[in-house]
Design a protein around this motif. Structure first.
Motif, mmCIF file in Angstrom:
data_model
loop_
_atom_site.group_PDB
_atom_site.id
_atom_site.type_symbol
_atom_site.label_atom_id
_atom_site.label_comp_id
_atom_site.label_asym_id
_atom_site.label_seq_id
_atom_site.Cartn_x
_atom_site.Cartn_y
_atom_site.Cartn_z
ATOM 1 N N LYS A 178 0.828 -1.197 0.000
ATOM 2 C CA LYS A 178 0.000 0.000 0.000
ATOM 3 C C LYS A 178 0.864 1.249 0.000
ATOM 4 O O LYS A 178 0.936 1.967 0.966
ATOM 5 C CB LYS A 178 -0.873 0.017 1.254
ATOM 6 C CG LYS A 178 -1.856 -1.108 1.333
ATOM 7 C CD LYS A 178 -3.203 -0.680 0.812
ATOM 8 C CE LYS A 178 -4.285 -1.687 1.063
ATOM 9 N NZ LYS A 178 -3.897 -3.059 0.902
ATOM 10 N N GLY B 280 -0.281 5.434 -3.086
ATOM 11 C CA GLY B 280 -1.689 5.675 -3.350
ATOM 12 C C GLY B 280 -2.484 4.521 -3.908
ATOM 13 O O GLY B 280 -3.661 4.678 -4.201
ATOM 14 N N TYR B 281 -1.879 3.315 -4.049
ATOM 15 C CA TYR B 281 -2.677 2.207 -4.566
ATOM 16 C C TYR B 281 -3.480 1.620 -3.426
ATOM 17 O O TYR B 281 -3.120 0.618 -2.826
ATOM 18 C CB TYR B 281 -1.776 1.153 -5.215
ATOM 19 C CG TYR B 281 -2.549 0.041 -5.897
ATOM 20 C CD1 TYR B 281 -3.024 0.200 -7.191
ATOM 21 C CD2 TYR B 281 -2.828 -1.144 -5.237
ATOM 22 C CE1 TYR B 281 -3.745 -0.802 -7.814
ATOM 23 C CE2 TYR B 281 -3.552 -2.157 -5.851
ATOM 24 C CZ TYR B 281 -4.005 -1.977 -7.136
ATOM 25 O OH TYR B 281 -4.721 -2.969 -7.742
ATOM 26 N N GLY B 282 -4.557 2.255 -3.084
ATOM 27 C CA GLY B 282 -5.383 1.766 -1.983
ATOM 28 C C GLY B 282 -6.606 2.636 -1.871
ATOM 29 O O GLY B 282 -6.524 3.841 -2.027
ATOM 30 N N SER C 249 -2.999 15.978 5.023
ATOM 31 C CA SER C 249 -1.560 16.230 4.886
ATOM 32 C C SER C 249 -1.162 16.195 3.414
ATOM 33 O O SER C 249 -1.941 15.760 2.566
ATOM 34 C CB SER C 249 -0.793 15.158 5.651
ATOM 35 O OG SER C 249 -1.083 13.894 5.086
ATOM 36 N N TYR D 246 0.866 14.182 2.085
ATOM 37 C CA TYR D 246 0.873 12.782 1.678
ATOM 38 C C TYR D 246 -0.529 12.312 1.302
ATOM 39 O O TYR D 246 -0.743 11.631 0.297
ATOM 40 C CB TYR D 246 1.476 11.938 2.812
ATOM 41 C CG TYR D 246 1.620 10.462 2.513
ATOM 42 C CD1 TYR D 246 1.732 9.979 1.214
ATOM 43 C CD2 TYR D 246 1.676 9.533 3.558
ATOM 44 C CE1 TYR D 246 1.870 8.622 0.957
ATOM 45 C CE2 TYR D 246 1.815 8.176 3.311
ATOM 46 C CZ TYR D 246 1.907 7.727 2.005
ATOM 47 O OH TYR D 246 2.037 6.388 1.763
ATOM 48 N N LYS D 247 -1.517 12.731 2.105
ATOM 49 C CA LYS D 247 -2.900 12.329 1.807
ATOM 50 C C LYS D 247 -3.402 12.977 0.522
ATOM 51 O O LYS D 247 -4.096 12.341 -0.277
ATOM 52 C CB LYS D 247 -3.818 12.692 2.967
ATOM 53 C CG LYS D 247 -3.714 11.683 4.085
ATOM 54 C CD LYS D 247 -4.669 11.975 5.222
ATOM 55 C CE LYS D 247 -4.468 10.931 6.302
ATOM 56 N NZ LYS D 247 -4.663 11.497 7.645
ATOM 57 N N ASN E 205 -1.926 11.014 -2.195
ATOM 58 C CA ASN E 205 -2.679 9.755 -2.330
ATOM 59 C C ASN E 205 -3.962 9.960 -3.117
ATOM 60 O O ASN E 205 -4.294 9.180 -4.004
ATOM 61 C CB ASN E 205 -3.058 9.227 -0.937
ATOM 62 C CG ASN E 205 -2.046 8.236 -0.412
ATOM 63 O OD1 ASN E 205 -1.062 7.951 -1.078
ATOM 64 N ND2 ASN E 205 -2.296 7.731 0.769
HETATM 65 C C1 LIG Z 1 -1.765 6.634 1.326
HETATM 66 O O1 LIG Z 1 -2.396 5.538 0.709
HETATM 67 C C2 LIG Z 1 -1.927 4.263 1.143
HETATM 68 C C3 LIG Z 1 -2.675 3.260 0.361
HETATM 69 O O2 LIG Z 1 -4.023 3.358 0.601
HETATM 70 C C4 LIG Z 1 -2.145 4.100 2.640
HETATM 71 O O3 LIG Z 1 -1.626 2.871 3.075
HETATM 72 C C5 LIG Z 1 -1.458 5.228 3.364
HETATM 73 O O4 LIG Z 1 -1.733 5.126 4.731
HETATM 74 C C6 LIG Z 1 -1.958 6.550 2.833
HETATM 75 N N1 LIG Z 1 -1.273 7.604 3.497
HETATM 76 C C7 LIG Z 1 -1.899 8.547 4.167
HETATM 77 C C8 LIG Z 1 -1.056 9.588 4.820
HETATM 78 O O5 LIG Z 1 -3.109 8.560 4.243
#
Ligand SMILES: *[C@@H]1O[C@H](CO)[C@@H](O)[C@H](O)[C@H]1NC(C)=O
Ligand SMILES: *[C@@H]1O[C@H](CO)[C@@H](O)[C@H](O)[C@H]1NC(C)=O
Ligand SMILES: *[C@@H]1O[C@H](CO)[C@@H](O)[C@H](O)[C@H]1NC(C)=O
Ligand SMILES: *[C@@H]1O[C@H](CO)[C@@H](O)[C@H](O)[C@H]1NC(C)=O
Ligand SMILES: *[C@@H]1O[C@H](CO)[C@@H](O)[C@H](O)[C@H]1NC(C)=O
Ligand SMILES: *[C@@H]1O[C@H](CO)[C@@H](O)[C@H](O)[C@H]1NC(C)=O
Ligand SMILES: *[C@@H]1O[C@H](CO)[C@@H](O)[C@H](O)[C@H]1NC(C)=O
Length: 359
Positions: free
Chosen positions: A200, A203-205, A300, A302-303, A306
């Motif tokens: 994961k 962003g593959y999730g 964030s 990162y989010k 994603n």
């Molecule tokens: C970004 O996406 C991955 C895959 O879904 C996930 O595991 C990870 O926690 C996410 N990061 C954030 C900061 O949400």
């Protein structure tokens, strides 16, 4: 005696995607032509999303209303209870969707006003609790759209494809491509982006629980009385729903001309026009900063990254340029005829329609 309904040749079954002998060739075709596109696209998605981090902005009321009016969410729009001019509401009850972390989306309700001064949100509640943060409102609506509303356009595809293959309907051959193997991949217990065991990162999730998506997809009643056919008056002929309605009529006419079983109309309509138009319009407004998880309290970098990787990878049309399977590119009478008719409604719309669920 069986009720006449079971005579319908196609059924809404999202999880009927096993590789049975008659559709084996479609799996092979998919693995050669379509699967590699996800890997190629992933690189592009990551680079593009890095760039987007510099331009993303928070959603506004206008963005929320635009999103609802220009996707299949528009089928849920109703005039406000007291018929105040320019006031509308969108209500969802008994939703089965669950987000990761144990969050349940049970219901939501949005009221908005559209006037000369623009669009603004009057209220938004989620599970009975008021939410005022625009990012969280957008995220909740986005979540509902991609995991409940949009999958409904996929529902008839497996059954339709099996019907085309089993009855060897040559005129619709291109409408059998990719859909079943794609569903198999998306719903696979371990490889899917909905909680599978794939690494994961990048962003593959997706933040929705797979079993809940399938369960929610079995309930079509949210669309009862929302069908395109009944809904076009409220919206005007150039609205999303208005264009869907006109496209359905066009498809009906073309099917008649080419002597295709009219019982396939709604399944084929969802499988081709609704699915692609909904995807394309969902993937617009790519510059919005929001988290895919509706209960996130902050978004964030990162989010945000994603979110845009997922949007580029799964929401934007992802087609092999050498085998795009758009109706425009298929040099056969049925599809060319349909393309010509849809072009009269909206040329940009006609260009994105694919012959089957391809992404
Ligand atoms: C970004 O996406 C991955 C895959 O879904 C996930 O595991 C990870 O926690 C996410 N990061 C954030 C900061 O949400
Ligand atoms: C979305 O809908 C609104 C109103 O229906 C329209 O003004 C706007 O141009 C649409 N946006 C897109 C990207 O289609
Ligand atoms: C929405 O869900 C909440 C939480 O479960 C519940 O208390 C409320 O009654 C529900 N509202 C409607 C209109 O169903
Ligand atoms: C299906 O959805 C409708 C509308 O949201 C809801 O009223 C109904 O209870 C749901 N049915 C089931 C079996 O979940
Ligand atoms: C898909 O087709 C069904 C009828 O078979 C229809 O009720 C539904 O509105 C269609 N879905 C969408 C998203 O248009
Ligand atoms: C999005 O929907 C609007 C109608 O609301 C339509 O005019 C527009 O062409 C759609 N955009 C695409 C790219 O299909
Ligand atoms: C709204 O929520 C987002 C995350 O969903 C957060 O980043 C932002 O700071 C919040 N805005 C306000 C005004 O609380």
């Amino acid at each position: 005696m069986r009720p006449t309904k079971t005579l319908s040749p196609v059924h809404p079954r999202l999880d009927d995607c096993e590789c049975t002998p008659s559709v084996k060739h479609l799996f092979l075709r998919h693995h050669i032509l379509q699967t590699p596109m996800f890997f190629i696209r992933w690189i592009y998605a990551a680079l593009y999303s890095l760039y987007l981090l510099f331009v993303l902005r928070a959603p506004t009321d206008r963005d929320i209303v635009d999103f609802i009016e220009n996707t299949t969410m528009a089928m849920l729009i109703r005039p406000a209870a007291d018929d105040k001019p320019g006031e509308y509401k969108v209500t969802v009850n008994d939703c089965k969707l669950r987000a990761s972390g144990g969050y349940k989306l049970k219901n939501m309700s949005l009221g908005y006003n559209k006037g000369q001064s623009g669009a603004y949100i009057l209220y938004f509640t989620r599970n009975g609790v008021e939410v005022s943060n625009r990012s969280q409102i957008f995220s909740t609506i986005y979540f509902y759209h991609i995991f409940s509303m949009h999958p409904k356009s996929h529902l008839f595809s497996n059954s339709l494809v099996r019907h085309i293959v089993d009855n060897d309907i040559k005129a619709l051959k291109e409408s059998s491509y990719t859909s079943i193997p794609l569903h198999k991949e998306l719903l696979h217990p371990s490889l899917n982006p909905l909680g599978g065991n794939v690494p994961k990162y990048l962003g593959y999730g997706l933040p929705c629980i797979r079993e809940r998506l399938v369960e929610e997809s079995r309930n079509m009643s949210v669309l009862e009385g929302h069908q395109v056919v009944h809904r076009s008056n409220l919206h005007g002929k150039d609205s999303f729903v208005g264009k869907l309605f006109r496209s359905r009529l066009a498809l009906q006419g073309v099917m008649k001309r080419h002597e295709i079983d009219p019982k396939l109309l709604d399944a084929l309509f969802n499988h081709t026009i609704v699915h692609s138009a909904d995807h394309v319009n969902n993937s617009e407004r790519s510059f919005l900063r929001f988290s895919l998880h509706p209960w996130d309290k902050e978004c964030s970098l990162y989010k945000a990254f994603n979110t845009s990787v997922v949007r580029v990878l799964f929401a934007q049309p992802n087609l092999n340029p050498l085998a795009p399977n758009t109706i425009r590119s298929i040099n056969k009478p049925f599809y060319q005829d349909l393309y010509k008719e849809l072009k009269k409604i909206d040329p940009a719309w006609a260009d994105v329609v694919t012959a089957s669920v391809m992404y």
